[in-house]
Design a protein around this motif. Structure first.
Motif, PDB file in Angstrom:
ATOM      1  N   UNK A   1     -49.955 -15.153  61.007  1.00  0.00           N
ATOM      2  CA  UNK A   1     -49.034 -15.102  59.882  1.00  0.00           C
ATOM      3  C   UNK A   1     -47.902 -14.107  60.111  1.00  0.00           C
ATOM      4  N   UNK A   2     -48.185 -12.969  60.747  1.00  0.00           N
ATOM      5  CA  UNK A   2     -47.189 -11.907  60.839  1.00  0.00           C
ATOM      6  C   UNK A   2     -46.027 -12.253  61.762  1.00  0.00           C
ATOM      7  N   UNK A   3     -46.129 -13.336  62.547  1.00  0.00           N
ATOM      8  CA  UNK A   3     -45.020 -13.719  63.416  1.00  0.00           C
ATOM      9  C   UNK A   3     -44.024 -14.633  62.711  1.00  0.00           C
ATOM     10  N   UNK A   4     -44.309 -14.979  61.453  1.00  0.00           N
ATOM     11  CA  UNK A   4     -43.465 -15.892  60.700  1.00  0.00           C
ATOM     12  C   UNK A   4     -42.644 -15.137  59.654  1.00  0.00           C
ATOM     13  N   UNK A   5     -41.404 -15.542  59.466  1.00  0.00           N
ATOM     14  CA  UNK A   5     -40.604 -15.053  58.353  1.00  0.00           C
ATOM     15  C   UNK A   5     -40.780 -16.005  57.169  1.00  0.00           C
ATOM     16  N   UNK A   6     -40.526 -17.270  57.400  1.00  0.00           N
ATOM     17  CA  UNK A   6     -40.844 -18.321  56.433  1.00  0.00           C
ATOM     18  C   UNK A   6     -41.803 -19.262  57.140  1.00  0.00           C
ATOM     19  N   UNK A   7     -43.025 -19.341  56.668  1.00  0.00           N
ATOM     20  CA  UNK A   7     -44.038 -20.109  57.375  1.00  0.00           C
ATOM     21  C   UNK A   7     -44.367 -21.430  56.701  1.00  0.00           C
ATOM     22  N   UNK A   8     -45.364 -22.104  57.249  1.00  0.00           N
ATOM     23  CA  UNK A   8     -45.846 -23.372  56.704  1.00  0.00           C
ATOM     24  C   UNK A   8     -47.354 -23.414  56.909  1.00  0.00           C
ATOM     25  N   UNK A   9     -48.020 -24.220  56.111  1.00  0.00           N
ATOM     26  CA  UNK A   9     -49.463 -24.376  56.239  1.00  0.00           C
ATOM     27  C   UNK A   9     -49.781 -25.809  56.631  1.00  0.00           C
ATOM     28  N   UNK A  10     -51.033 -26.030  56.969  1.00  0.00           N
ATOM     29  CA  UNK A  10     -51.459 -27.387  57.315  1.00  0.00           C
ATOM     30  C   UNK A  10     -51.234 -28.341  56.165  1.00  0.00           C
ATOM     31  N   UNK A  11     -51.416 -27.868  54.938  1.00  0.00           N
ATOM     32  CA  UNK A  11     -51.215 -28.728  53.777  1.00  0.00           C
ATOM     33  C   UNK A  11     -49.756 -29.169  53.651  1.00  0.00           C
ATOM     34  N   UNK A  12     -48.845 -28.373  54.190  1.00  0.00           N
ATOM     35  CA  UNK A  12     -47.424 -28.748  54.191  1.00  0.00           C
ATOM     36  C   UNK A  12     -47.106 -29.756  55.290  1.00  0.00           C
ATOM     37  N   UNK A  13     -47.647 -29.503  56.479  1.00  0.00           N
ATOM     38  CA  UNK A  13     -47.203 -30.221  57.672  1.00  0.00           C
ATOM     39  C   UNK A  13     -47.922 -31.548  57.889  1.00  0.00           C
ATOM     40  N   UNK A  14     -49.219 -31.563  57.690  1.00  0.00           N
ATOM     41  CA  UNK A  14     -49.975 -32.754  58.064  1.00  0.00           C
ATOM     42  C   UNK A  14     -49.536 -34.023  57.338  1.00  0.00           C
ATOM     43  N   UNK A  15     -49.203 -33.985  56.053  1.00  0.00           N
ATOM     44  CA  UNK A  15     -48.720 -35.226  55.423  1.00  0.00           C
ATOM     45  C   UNK A  15     -47.446 -35.762  56.067  1.00  0.00           C
TER      46      UNK A  15
END
Length: 255
Positions: free
Chosen positions: A156-170
Motif C-alpha cells: 500500500x505504501x508505494x501507492x499515492x492513489x491506489x486500487x483494490x481487487x474489487x475495483x479492478x477485477x470487474x
C-alpha cells in the motif's frame, strides 16, 4: 503535488488487500527481480510443478517490528503461465491459485479454449470476484508488464492513489461466459494510447516523481478516456516512480 499525498498514504495503517504477501509461481526469473523492489523481504519458496516460486512479504509497518514468519502471512497465490503451460498443469494446482495470469502463445482458437477451461474452475467467493481470478493477456509482454507494474501486487505504501481487487477485477478479469483479452502498453507521459471502440474496461497507472501534480494526472486521464467509447469504465491509479510514464491495460471481449 504528489509529495503530501504520498506522506498521508505512508501514515495510513490498513490490512488492505494490497498488503497481502504474494506467492508467485513463474518460469521467468526476471519477473521476480522486477517485482522485488516493492518489498523489503523476499525469499525462494518450494517449486511448484517444476516452476520457481518466490515469496514477497508485506512490509512491516515499523522498522523495529519482528519479521513475520511464512505461517503468519496471508498469501495471495499467483501464477504467471502461458496457455501451453496451462494445459499441462493439474486441475488441483490451478484451483489452489487466487490469481491466474495466462498469456497467449498458441492459436487464438486454442487460447480461447484455455481461457474457458480456467474460467470453468472458478467458484463463487461471496460478494467478491470468483476464485481463481483469471486474467488473459494477448502476449507475454503484456502479462509481465501487468505483473511488474500494475501496483496491485505492491504494498500500500508505494501507492499515492491506489486500487483494490474489487475495483479492478470487474474491468479486466475473465469469468464463465465473459472472456476478455487484456493488452498492455507502456507510454511516455506525452503520448496517447490508440483509439479503441471495442474496449470494455481500461486500467491506467500513472507513474512519476512526487513533483507531478494531481491536476496533470486528472487532465491526462480525461484525455485518455476520450480515446475509448462513451460509458467505458476507466480506472486510474498513481505510483511514485523514477520514470514519468503511463501503463495502459485494455480489456475487450474475446471473439
Amino acid at each position: 503535488m504528489f509529495e503530501e499525498m504520498f506522506k498521508e498514504e505512508e501514515n495510513t495503517s490498513s490490512d488492505n488487500e494490497m498488503d497481502r504477501g504474494i506467492r508467485l509461481t513463474c518460469a521467468d526469473e526476471s519477473v521476480f527481480s522486477a517485482l522485488a523492489h516493492y518489498y523489503s523481504r523476499t525469499e525462494k519458496g518450494e517449486s511448484l510443478c517444476g516452476m520457481p516460486v518466490h515469496l514477497f512479504y508485506p512490509n512491516e509497518e515499523q522498522e523495529h517490528e519482528a519479521s513475520a514468519s511464512i505461517d503468519e502471512v496471508a498469501w495471495r497465490n499467483t501464477m504467471l503461465i502461458s496457455d501451453v503451460q496451462a494445459k499441462s498443469l493439474p486441475t488441483a494446482v490451478l484451483k489452489e491459485q487466487d490469481v491466474i495470469c495466462v498469456y497467449r502463445t498458441d492459436s487464438e482458437e486454442n487460447f480461447i479454449a484455455c481461457a474457458e477451461r480456467l474460467a470453468a474452475l472458478q467458484e463463487d467467493d461471496g460478494d467478491r470476484c470468483a476464485r481463481p481470478a483469471v486474467l488473459c493477456f494477448v502476449d507475454a509482454d503484456s502479462a509481465k508488464a501487468y505483473i511488474c507494474g500494475s501496483g496491485l501486487w505492491a504494498p500500500r505504501r508505494s501507492q499515492v492513489v491506489g486500487a483494490t481487487w474489487d475495483d479492478v477485477l470487474p474491468l479486466l478479469a475473465s469469468t464463465k461466459g465473459n472472456l476478455r483479452w487484456i493488452s498492455g502498453a507502456i507510454l511516455p507521459w506525452e503520448e496517447m494510447p490508440v483509439r479503441n471502440s471495442a474496449a470494455r474496461g481500461v486500467q491506467l497507472i500513472f507513474r512519476g516523481s512526487k513533483d507531478l501534480s494531481m491536476f496533470d494526472v486528472m487532465e491526462k486521464s480525461e484525455a485518455i478516456a476520450g480515446r475509448f467509447a462513451d460509458g467505458v469504465n476507466v480506472l486510474w491509479q498513481i505510483e511514485v516512480h523514477d520514470k514519468n510514464e503511463i501503463l495502459v491495460f485494455v480489456a475487450q471481449t474475446m471473439s
